[in-house]
Design an enzyme around this catalytic site. Structure first.
Site, PDB file in Angstrom:
ATOM      1  CG  HIS A 110      56.926  46.694  41.201  1.00  0.00           C
ATOM      2  ND1 HIS A 110      58.092  46.614  40.306  1.00  0.00           N
ATOM      3  CD2 HIS A 110      55.738  47.240  40.839  1.00  0.00           C
ATOM      4  CE1 HIS A 110      57.713  47.602  38.634  1.00  0.00           C
ATOM      5  NE2 HIS A 110      56.144  48.071  39.425  1.00  0.00           N
ATOM      6  NE  ARG A 178      32.604  43.167  55.810  1.00  0.00           N
ATOM      7  CZ  ARG A 178      30.748  43.374  55.807  1.00  0.00           C
ATOM      8  NH1 ARG A 178      30.445  41.819  55.673  1.00  0.00           N
ATOM      9  NH2 ARG A 178      30.127  44.317  56.065  1.00  0.00           N
ATOM     10  CE  LYS A 181      22.274  39.509  49.064  1.00  0.00           C
ATOM     11  NZ  LYS A 181      20.571  40.319  48.957  1.00  0.00           N
TER      12      LYS A 181
END
Length: 185
Positions: A110, A178, A181
């Protein structure tokens, strides 16, 4: 529905699929006229509840929503109860596994602006291509958002909300996802 009948329906929608496509259950696959939907060889699409014991919430959904959209799924890809929805472009490299209930979306669905949303102005829907490299693993219940690039060998943790660019062999998790490693080669 017999998978051979479904494959005939896919051909009628101009969906290009390779040899040995395995459908476990009946997926929802729709290719908008003028769009491109290509599925590689040896792809497994699981859509029945018992085909993946992670607990599928839905059948697999693969949709090109505009005539300019393209979805390319590489060889040896497997998915279970996943959603792949493109207004622009979603590309998935070979040997990638997409976990149960994962969502891969190249758009916002949208418009973000109130006026455009209230007017249902589809031209104002934000879109950016999604690219998932080869040999990746997308964990169950993950959400891959527009503009995401996962280089080869990336691993996405279960339930991650992913947006942005991640280098080769990254392990990413969380909301927002995020780098945790790097995978050792």
């Amino acid at each position: 529905m017999n998978s051979n009948w479904f494959k005939l329906l896919m051909k009628a929608m101009k969906i290009d699929y390779g040899k040995n496509l395995l459908l476990k259950g009946v997926p929802v696959i729709f290719n908008k006229k003028g769009a491109t939907l290509k599925i590689g060889r040896n792809v497994v699409i699981k859509s029945s509840f018992l085909s993946n014991l992670v607990g599928l919430y839905q059948r697999t959904i693969i949709v090109t929503r505009t005539s300019e959209a393209e979805i390319h799924i590489g060889d040896n890809v497997g998915m279970s109860g996943a959603t792949i929805y493109a207004r622009k472009s979603v590309k998935i490299g070979k040997n990638t596994h997409i976990g149960g209930n994962a969502k891969i979306l190249d758009n916002d669905f949208h418009p973000l602006e109130i006026e455009a949303r209230n007017a249902d102005n589809k031209e104002k829907i934000g879109t950016r291509p999604v690219v998932i490299g080869e040999n990746c693993f997308i964990g169950c219940n993950s959400l891959i958002l527009k503009g995401t690039v996962l280089e080869d060998g990336c691993v996405v943790g279960a339930g991650a909300v992913v947006s942005g660019y991640f280098e080769k062999n990254s392990i990413i998790a969380g909301n927002p996802a995020r780098l945790i490693k790097k995978v050792q080669s």
